[in-house]
Structure formats: structure tokens, C-alpha cells
Design an enzyme around this catalytic site. Sequence first.
Site, PDB file in Angstrom:
ATOM      1  CB  CYS A  42     -41.715  43.697 -94.316  1.00 46.51           C
ATOM      2  SG  CYS A  42     -42.611  42.735 -93.053  1.00 46.51           S
ATOM      3  CG  ASP A  44     -40.266  38.267 -93.043  1.00 44.23           C
ATOM      4  OD1 ASP A  44     -39.192  37.619 -93.024  1.00 44.23           O
ATOM      5  OD2 ASP A  44     -41.378  37.732 -93.156  1.00 44.23           O
ATOM      6  NE  ARG A  46     -39.543  34.917 -94.014  1.00 35.70           N
ATOM      7  CZ  ARG A  46     -40.769  34.442 -94.189  1.00 35.70           C
ATOM      8  NH1 ARG A  46     -40.931  33.202 -94.624  1.00 35.70           N
ATOM      9  NH2 ARG A  46     -41.823  35.191 -93.939  1.00 35.70           N
ATOM     10  CG  HIS A  98     -42.011  40.150 -97.695  1.00 39.35           C
ATOM     11  ND1 HIS A  98     -42.311  38.900 -97.213  1.00 39.35           N
ATOM     12  CD2 HIS A  98     -42.231  40.990 -96.659  1.00 39.35           C
ATOM     13  CE1 HIS A  98     -42.667  38.988 -95.947  1.00 39.35           C
ATOM     14  NE2 HIS A  98     -42.635  40.242 -95.580  1.00 39.35           N
ATOM     15  CB  CYS A 101     -46.154  40.293 -96.161  1.00 34.65           C
ATOM     16  SG  CYS A 101     -45.887  41.378 -94.739  1.00 34.65           S
TER      17      CYS A 101
HETATM   18 CO    CO Z   1     -43.740  41.059 -94.048  1.00 37.02          CO
END
Ligand code: CO
Length: 209
Positions: A42, A44, A46, A98, A101
Amino acid sequence: MKAIKQLFDNNRSWAQSIKTSDPDFFEKLANQQSPEYLWIGCSDSRVPANQIIGLLPGEVFVHRNVANMVVHTDFNCLSVLQYAVDVLKVKYVLVVGHYGCGGVRAAFENGDNGLIDNWLRNVKDVQFRYQSELAALDDDDARVDRLCELNVVSQVANVCHTTIVQNAWARGQKLSVHGWCYSLRDGLLRDLECAVFGPDQISDAYRIG
Ligand code: CO
């Protein structure tokens, strides 16, 4: 501009610290890369691939998009997969979702987020396929987390259904595809145990040859 200048300062000290521990590091990498892993994760912020699995530059080839999707007609993802498998000859494809998400949650919540909702329709397809399993869970947080897992399992299958992976297997190349889910809460990866090692694990409907 101070925020941008800071990045260059960070970069200089990072490069210097690498050179201090391995003076030839960048010279070696500039000549070639030979990663054993392709990470499909992803976007993201993090969930950074290299840090999570403790690998240095040169050790993992990376593709990231919203909700770690492998869409049959996405030439961006397919191009990364083809280069990784055919040219770099990675041995492992890692599809890494994750928990919590935002992309999966947005798909689940039926809101209006503009263009991205069309991308997230692919997550919706997973939600629809598993709607009875999801309905049986206690609350929406649990449903979103389970949908994050089921989405990974589905994208692992999508990787395996590509001509790229099936042709690699047909010519005897060693390649396995794994599905993991990362927890933002403790930084740990969970193996979803949906790994595929060859075409015999693929449904006849999708099998080439
Ligand atoms: Co995500």
C-alpha cells in the site's frame, strides 16, 4: 522551503553514514541490482517496504498503490511485475496489505471520494465475494481488518493469474507468491498462509496451457 531543504540535509547525512560503514556501497549498487523480492504494498506512509523487512537499497523491488491492488489491466503494476520476474528474476513476490488500511476502509464505507472510488471498486469486488463471512463479524472495525486480509489473498491470486507468473512457472523458473498483512499497532507482519508455489494451486479457469 525549509521543509524541503531539510530533506537534502537528511539525504547528505544518510549517504555519509552508509559510506562510513561500507565505502563501496553506492559504487556496487550503481553497477547492478539483484533483488530477490518484489514487494507489492500500500502507498500508506506508515508501511515502508525496506524498513519493515530490514533490507538495504538494492534488496527489494517495490510497487505501491492505494490498497495494494493487482488489477488485471493495470499496466503500471504489470510492468513492474514483468520486469521483476522476467529480467530481475526475483524468487518471491510479496503482496503486503495492512490492517486499518484507509483505502480498504473507504471502499467498505460507501462514501463519495471522487475518482479513487473507481479504483476501490476492486476492493468492493472482494467485499461482495465474502459478504456473508464479513457480516458474521462483530463490528465494522473487525470487518475492515478482515477485508484487508481477504483483499491480500485476492491480490495474491491476481498475481498468479497473470501471464507473467504463469509463463515463468512454465519455463521452470522458481517463483512463489506470498500474502502478508502488517499491523500498524505493533510493527509486525502476519503471514496469511495463502502462498502459491506453482500452477497446480490455480483454478483451471485461470490456468494457461
Ligand atoms: Co493502506
